[in-house]
Write a protein that holds these residues in place. Structure first.
Motif, PDB file in Angstrom:
ATOM      1  N   THR A 925       0.809  -1.228   0.000  1.00 41.47           N
ATOM      2  CA  THR A 925       0.000   0.000   0.000  1.00 41.47           C
ATOM      3  C   THR A 925       0.836   1.268   0.000  1.00 41.47           C
ATOM      4  O   THR A 925       0.277   2.364   0.014  1.00 41.47           O
ATOM      5  N   THR A 926       2.149   1.137  -0.016  1.00 42.62           N
ATOM      6  CA  THR A 926       2.986   2.341   0.080  1.00 42.62           C
ATOM      7  C   THR A 926       3.213   3.019  -1.258  1.00 42.62           C
ATOM      8  O   THR A 926       3.591   4.187  -1.307  1.00 42.62           O
ATOM      9  N   LEU A1024       6.237   8.873   3.857  1.00 39.36           N
ATOM     10  CA  LEU A1024       5.668   9.968   4.651  1.00 39.36           C
ATOM     11  C   LEU A1024       4.359  10.452   4.049  1.00 39.36           C
ATOM     12  O   LEU A1024       3.403  10.755   4.779  1.00 39.36           O
ATOM     13  N   ARG A1025       4.310  10.509   2.729  1.00 38.66           N
ATOM     14  CA  ARG A1025       3.066  10.931   2.076  1.00 38.66           C
ATOM     15  C   ARG A1025       1.938   9.950   2.407  1.00 38.66           C
ATOM     16  O   ARG A1025       0.791  10.349   2.634  1.00 38.66           O
ATOM     17  N   ASN A1026       2.280   8.659   2.454  1.00 40.14           N
ATOM     18  CA  ASN A1026       1.287   7.648   2.830  1.00 40.14           C
ATOM     19  C   ASN A1026       0.832   7.833   4.270  1.00 40.14           C
ATOM     20  O   ASN A1026      -0.337   7.593   4.601  1.00 40.14           O
ATOM     21  N   PHE A1028       0.578  10.656   5.880  1.00 36.67           N
ATOM     22  CA  PHE A1028      -0.379  11.770   5.898  1.00 36.67           C
ATOM     23  C   PHE A1028      -1.713  11.344   5.300  1.00 36.67           C
ATOM     24  O   PHE A1028      -2.779  11.638   5.871  1.00 36.67           O
ATOM     25  N   SER A1029      -1.668  10.662   4.152  1.00 38.26           N
ATOM     26  CA  SER A1029      -2.919  10.259   3.502  1.00 38.26           C
ATOM     27  C   SER A1029      -3.714   9.312   4.374  1.00 38.26           C
ATOM     28  O   SER A1029      -4.942   9.423   4.489  1.00 38.26           O
ATOM     29  N   ALA A1030      -3.005   8.373   5.021  1.00 41.83           N
ATOM     30  CA  ALA A1030      -3.703   7.408   5.875  1.00 41.83           C
ATOM     31  C   ALA A1030      -4.322   8.092   7.080  1.00 41.83           C
ATOM     32  O   ALA A1030      -5.487   7.833   7.434  1.00 41.83           O
ATOM     33  N   THR A1031      -3.569   8.978   7.720  1.00 48.01           N
ATOM     34  CA  THR A1031      -4.064   9.640   8.929  1.00 48.01           C
ATOM     35  C   THR A1031      -5.243  10.542   8.628  1.00 48.01           C
ATOM     36  O   THR A1031      -6.226  10.590   9.379  1.00 48.01           O
ATOM     37  N   LEU A1032      -5.163  11.266   7.514  1.00 48.48           N
ATOM     38  CA  LEU A1032      -6.204  12.241   7.180  1.00 48.48           C
ATOM     39  C   LEU A1032      -7.342  11.643   6.362  1.00 48.48           C
ATOM     40  O   LEU A1032      -8.357  12.306   6.151  1.00 48.48           O
TER      41      LEU A1032
END
Length: 1307
Positions: A925-926, A1024-1026, A1028-1032
């Motif tokens: 998923t990364t 890191l982008r993942n 942010f996307s996962a958290t938000l």
């Protein structure tokens, strides 16, 4: 000076006034004559004139016409109204019960002039007027003023006048005695007898009382008017910010007046509720514009409807995500590759206080957030994978021991008993609410029995039984209610009861347990071996030891008894006691774990026996006991438990003298254990030395690679640093007695030595350490032929490679000669009898000679691995030096590659493709492009020769308990070494090891997968982008609940989920990878950049164009628009929280300082706004400013704390002051910023708002001129209230400026 008998100008004033009084002259005419007569000789307004007039009136000439004269003099500014009011307050108020009319006039004058205070402080005489007021009222004496600035004096004057009215009203109604201090700070009663009262007040008592009542009503109404007046209330706010004790007493007295005044009931314009509302914390607390306030608005922590299951708890950007930093810090502490010298109790206590203040949460919400994060930590790894990593014991330690100790510390920080009781009440309510989350409370399989016993304990108590130790062990479970199964909350409650922050009343909570039992045993069978029988004197025989090892102690008294035996008992008893301490009491004794860790640490520094007189160290007499302790605490989980409790510095300090002493002995010195096993000095030394090296990153350079002066996190974890932290525990402080954690650390340190300890105290260790550093930093050199080290090298080469040396030549580096000629039979080669320290000096040269021989074909790879294993078996501690040598040689890159073809070196081909498939699954998923592991053509996989030798050595070890502590040392070093080599070295190493240890397959593959990110910076950015996307939840549909903690951290890792290996959450990957990053500055800059872009993504996902148009066109926004904006603001805050957490974990203090001092200012100066889309950009820009403000403040709070308890807080003033100076310079026009105006304004407003509302201590540390510049800038933007709040918290130094700011502010 007035000369007696000589006429003065003031005699003329009296004569003029008396004549005007007798002739009934108009007040204006009197004032005109007075001005004309005095103008040549005095300067107006005149304090002396005011004193003459007030003295003349009070009380011999107390007639209406003279009051008119005085009023006219005030109107024409012949006298200052403030001076007159000050004089009258000292004359009239104490005599108000006899001089009712004068008191009425005084109230009228006070009301008229206080509301026009701005008119009375303009002009050149402002300073002189306030000096006179201060002298009349003795303000410096009353308030202990350290300054004579007029603004400060004005504030104190206003406070004195209002407070005097409050006390006068309380006294008049007989309420003053109800206050905690029945006396008044002000003069409110006449000191003279009242028998000489004027005749006009000897009229009927009823009329007198009526006028007195009317005066009291008027005074109370005036108090309310003062509190509601904008200028006066703001001036009083300055008192509340800078005179806390005076203000709190004032508030209590106003509340007493509002709640008990009988006169107030007769008022037609005011009631009790109005007065209480005017003095409430809501009015005199923080308030600001709604958009800024929304950043910290207090909310319920969870939405019960969406959190009914564990999945619901994990997923969704709900308000529970405000506690995301806790989840990250908890999970980060589970990384076994590095220990922390700072107690997790201290770290989490500071973090909890920070999040509470920043989030504006109640303690109930804070405690609930803490418990939920702790339980999520356990649920993520209910059945951990196998491998040399912390497992469930460490997670349970955090949840069931560290967190209760954190809460105990927070409660004990309360300065007053009522505060501590309130915190206990909030703890109780949070634990009651915790029962609403059964998914989180489900215990892991290995603690089900303990949870059931905790529930049984409560049932026994409610049934009237004795809940002493082991009661539940002898209860027939058939007699128990069918629904008595325990859960994690039962274990939490027991842990809290053990720390005296709860009591057994918790057993009676609704739904805590159900049912009763009919037959409760009141005594325990004496034949059952248990802790109670041991305390009563039962011997520590084999059966007793086996029982106590498997059952944790239940009380401190039991541990104290055991420790006493371990120190004072016979040799066999010492060994037995140490064995028991290293058992279940250490790993599962959550209620007493901190004491177990403390006693084990103390055992490593045993006292000198009273009758000891030998020349050697007394530690030699404790050899067997010390070895049992060292081996018993050597597991990965045990070391992490010591780390969480902050014992690593003292543990290192205790191990150093053991290594120093036992390393000086030859293997002929040995001891026999009761089991018959024989241990030598080599064994004790190797076990102690191996454990010591696990406490710092020994195989890394002293200063790791970094950018500029910012090394990576953990690079300062050296022996010197550990001892420095340990020595800091010796320093006493005022807070030591109220901080049970620091007190415990201090006591343990002092029990070993009350003096500071340094590496120089251990000469042999220091010599090895310096050689170790040279070995890593440069190639080997300096071996002189015939020297003691050379002789040791020769002996070790003869021992380890004796078969080879019979026919081959192995030259130790720089020896200048060949090895011994002539063959030596295997039987004739005796094991060398050198002290361990001498062997460690020689090991690098031995390994270098062997590796050189291998690369020239004189030594086969198999013989190399076998010889190195023989060396490590002879002195296990030599493995550490072998590790450091291989680490340094791989980094130098001078060795030819080794072909892993299955002939010369072991081949990974069997498992390599399988490892590749699983790495792809883990990283599915990364979005990371994983390089192929299959080598091109027919060429086999290769490894650098030192790495090949190292991995070949490690796979010769058996995977058993005896080898565990050594593999735990070599394993992390091997992974670090392989990760630093070109791809695919780490997967090759993993493939080789999976052939050796199949049950470690999951762990090894995961270790290989996380090294993918170390070979390409773009992959780190993608990860890191993942995150942010996962958290938000930005990949989900708008307004969905996807995202949050669960999406970021998921379920941890393991093939036991969903029937096989599944993709690992991005947060777990990052937390297990970031410590290997070298350029942490670049990584944190990427995190900052991702935060900026995430705001735009949030706006696009959560604020549709339609809602943006509504927000812009509909007055005050539509309900839908407000909801969308609130959702967006919540996510902006979450993004900033994630960013700050990642920056703090990745870079630590140094990177945070660099970010605040350089990165953020540079961004504001260089950002280009030309390509911003017009339309929605203003709102997006404002959201960006809020995100940056929250991010920067949170980074600073993580680094420095909200108070001054941490050592890092000493750096706060300089770093934060520098940043605020930059903001002030930009506001003053000295610097031009390039970002959008909306971003700039939102950022400054947000930073200031968070500081004044959450971090008042920070404001007091900032330079006065900087605060003034910031407040002036905020004033220009129309944020007057925020500017006043900022100035009010700057202390007395800014009070003068704040007063001037308030007085001249447009109303």
């Amino acid at each position: 000076m007035v000369v007696p008998g000589r006429r003065t100008v003031w005699d003329g004033v009296i004569e003029l006034t008396k004549m005007a009084q007798e002739q009934c002259v108009d007040a204006r005419l009197w004032a005109s004559h007075l001005s004309a007569n005095l103008k040549p000789v005095i300067e107006f307004p005149s304090t002396e004139l005011a004193e003459v007039l007030v003295s003349y009136i009070c009380w011999d000439n107390n007639v209406p016409v003279l009051w008119k004269f005085l009023e006219r003099a005030m109107a024409l500014k012949l006298v200052s109204p403030l001076v007159v009011l000050a004089l009258l307050s000292d004359r009239v108020v104490p005599n108000r019960l006899t001089q009712l009319a004068a008191y009425r006039i005084y109230l009228e004058l006070l009301k008229r002039n206080m509301f026009r205070i701005k008119d009375h402080i303009t002009g050149l005489h402002y300073d002189n007027v306030m000096d006179s007021v201060a002298n009349i009222l003795r303000l410096p004496e009353l308030f202990r003023l350290e300054t004579s600035k007029p603004g400060v004096l004005l504030v104190e004057f206003v406070f004195k006048m209002v407070s005097q009215l409050v006390d006068a009203c309380l006294s008049d109604e007989g309420l003053l005695e109800l206050s905690q201090d029945s006396s008044s700070q002000w003069v409110i009663k006449s000191q003279d007898m009242e028998i000489d009262a004027p005749e006009r007040y000897t009229q009927k008592t009823g009329s007198h009382e009526k006028l007195q009542t009317l005066n009291t009503i008027m005074a109370i109404e005036m108090i309310a008017e003062f509190l509601s007046n904008t200028v006066i209330s703001r001036l009083l706010y300055l008192v509340s910010s800078n005179r806390a004790s005076n203000w709190h007493e004032f508030v209590r007295r106003v509340q007493l007046l509002g709640e008990n005044s009988s006169v107030l009931r007769n008022s037609k314009v005011l009631n009790s509720g109005d007065l209480l509302q005017l003095i409430s914390n809501k009015r005199f607390g923080y308030s600001c514009d709604s958009k800024v306030t929304s950043l910290r608005k207090s909310n319920a922590i969870v939405d019960f409807g969406s959190l009914a299951s564990f999945a619901g708890l994990c997923h969704g950007a709900s308000l529970s995500s405000l506690w995301l930093p806790l989840d990250l810090v908890f999970e980060d502490a589970m990384d076994g590759y590095q220990v922390n010298p700072t107690s997790a109790i201290e770290i989490i206590t500071g973090l909890v206080k920070t999040l509470k203040e920043i989030n504006g949460s109640t303690w109930h919400d804070t405690f609930l957030g803490l418990w939920i994060a702790a339980l999520r930590l356990v649920q993520r790894e209910r059945d951990p994978i196998e491998g040399p990593i912390p497992r469930l014991d460490t997670r349970l330690c955090m949840s069931l021991c560290i967190v209760p100790l954190v809460i105990a510390s927070l409660i004990e920080e309360g300065e007053y008993e009522f505060v501590m009781e309130k915190l206990r009440d909030d703890l109780i309510t949070s634990l009651k609410v915790l029962g609403e989350f059964p998914g989180l409370l489900h215990p892991p399989r290995c603690v089900v029995s303990a949870a059931n016993k905790a529930a049984t304990r409560a049932i026994i108590f409610l049934s009237g039984g004795n809940v002493g130790k082991s009661c539940s062990d002898v209860i027939n479970m058939k007699d128990m209610p069918i629904n008595c199964s325990g859960n994690m909350r039962h274990l939490i409650v027991e842990a809290c009861i053990a720390r005296n922050i709860l009591d057994t009343s918790a057993y009676s909570w609704p739904g805590y347990v159900n049912g009763r039992i009919n037959q409760v045993p009141h005594t325990l069978p004496i034949e059952v071996p248990c802790w109670s029988s041991f305390v009563k004197g039962a011997p520590l025989n084999a059966a007793m030891v086996n029982a106590l090892v498997s059952v944790p102690a239940s009380s401190l008294a039991e541990l104290e008894k055991l420790y006493e035996v371990a120190v004072k008992g016979s040799d066999d008893e010492r060994i037995s006691a140490a064995t028991v301490l290293c058992g279940a009491s250490l790993t599962r004794g959550w209620n007493i774990q901190e004491h177990t860790v403390e006693f084990l640490t103390r055992l490593l520094s045993p006292p000198v026996p009273a009758d000891y007189s030998g020349d050697e160290s007394h530690l030699i007499g404790y050899a067997c006991m010390l070895n049992v302790v060292i081996v018993g605490i050597g597991s990965v989980d045990s070391i992490q438990i010591f780390s969480l409790h902050g014992m690593v510095p003292q543990l290192a300090c205790s191990l150093m003298p053991i290594c120093e002493e036992f390393g000086s002995y030859t293997p002929s010195v040995s001891w026999t254990l009761p089991s018959g096993e024989e241990i030598s000095a080599y064994s004790v030394f190797s076990n102690a030395f191996t454990l010591l090296l696990k406490l710092w990153r020994f195989n890394h350079p002293p200063i790791e690679h970094g950018v500029g002066d910012v090394p990576t996190v953990g690079s300062q974890l050296t022996p010197e640093h550990l001892l420095l932290v340990r020595n800091s525990h010796l320093v006493t402080s005022e807070t030591l007695n109220r901080d049970r954690n620091r007190k415990r650390l201090s006591e343990v340190a002092r029990s070993a030595s009350c003096q500071p300890v340094f590496v120089d105290s251990f000469p042999k260790l220091k010599i090895w350490y310096r050689q170790h550093q040279r070995c890593i930093a440069s190639t080997l050199s300096g071996l002189t032929h015939g020297s003691p080290v050379h002789q040791t090298v020769e002996a070790l080469l003869n021992m380890t490679f004796r078969k080879v040396r019979s026919s081959q030549t192995l030259n130790p580096v720089n020896s200048g000669t060949s090895s011994s000629s002539g063959a030596a039979s295997e039987d004739s080669i005796a094991r060398p009898e050198f002290p361990a320290w001498d062997i460690l000096k020689a090991v690098p040269y031995v390994v270098d000679a062997a590796l050189t021989a291998c690369t020239h074909g004189r030594l086969s790879p198999r013989e190399l691995a076998t010889g190195l294993k023989d060396l490590a078996d002879f002195l296990p501690a030599s493995l550490a030096t072998i590790v450091s040598y291989f680490s340094s040689e791989v980094s130098r890159g001078v060795w030819k590659p080794a072909f892993m073809n299955g002939v010369d070196w072991p081949s990974p081909a069997t498992n390599l493709s399988n490892v590749e498939d699983y790495i792809k699954k883990i990283l599915a998923t990364t979005g990371v492009d994983i390089p192929s592991l299959a080598p091109g053509g027919s060429s086999p996989a290769t490894l650098p020769l030192p790495l090949a030798a190292f991995v070949s050595l490690t796979i010769t070890y058996k995977i058993d308990k005896g080898s565990e502590r050594f593999l735990n040392l070599a394993g992390p070093a091997l992974e670090c070494l392989a990760a630093g080599c070109p791809w695919p070295c780490m997967p090759i190493v993993a493939s080789l090891w999976t052939q050796k240890a199949k049950r470690w397959f999951d762990f090894l593959v995961f270790s290989a997968s996380r090294t993918v990110f170390l070979h390409n910076p773009d992959m780190v950015v993608q990860l890191l982008r993942n995150c942010f996307s996962a958290t938000l939840g930005l990949n989900a549909a708008p307004m969905s609940n996807d995202g949050g903690v669960g999406a970021l951290l998921g379920h941890g890792f393991g093939s036991h989920f969903y029937g096989g290996i599944s993709p690992v959450a991005p947060g777990i990957l990052y937390l297990r990878m970031y410590r290997a990053l070298r350029d942490t500055v670049s990584v944190t800059e990427e995190i900052f950049s991702l935060l900026i872009h995430s705001v735009e993504d949030i706006a696009q996902n959560r604020l549709s164009k339609e809602s943006l148009k509504r927000l812009k066109t509909v007055k005050n926004g539509s309900r839908y628009g407000q909801s969308s904006l609130a959702t967006a603001m919540t996510q902006v805050k979450l993004a900033a929280s994630l960013s700050a957490s990642l920056v703090w974990l990745t870079g630590g203090l140094g990177v945070v300082h660099l970010l605040i001092k350089e990165t953020i200012p540079s961004w504001f100066l260089s950002v280009d706004k030309s390509d911003r889309e017009q339309g929605a950009s203003d709102l997006v820009a404002e959201l960006r400013g809020h995100a940056l403000a929250y991010f920067v403040v949170l980074c600073g709070a993580f680094a420095w704390g909200v108070d001054s308890r941490s050592a890092a807080s000493k750096r706060r003033q300089g770093i934060l002051g520098s940043h605020l100076e930059f903001l002030a310079s930009a506001l003053d026009g000295k610097i031009s910023v390039g970002c959008e105006t909306a971003t700039w304004r939102a950022y400054i407003s947000g930073v200031v708002s968070l500081m004044v509302s959450c971090l008042p201590r920070w404001v007091t540390e900032i330079d006065t001129e900087v605060l003034k510049s910031l407040s002036n800038g905020l004033r220009q933007w129309g944020k007057e209230e925020l500017a006043i709040l900022l100035l009010s918290m700057g202390g007395v130094e800014t009070m003068d400026h704040a007063t001037d700011f308030i007085i001249h502010l447009r109303s």
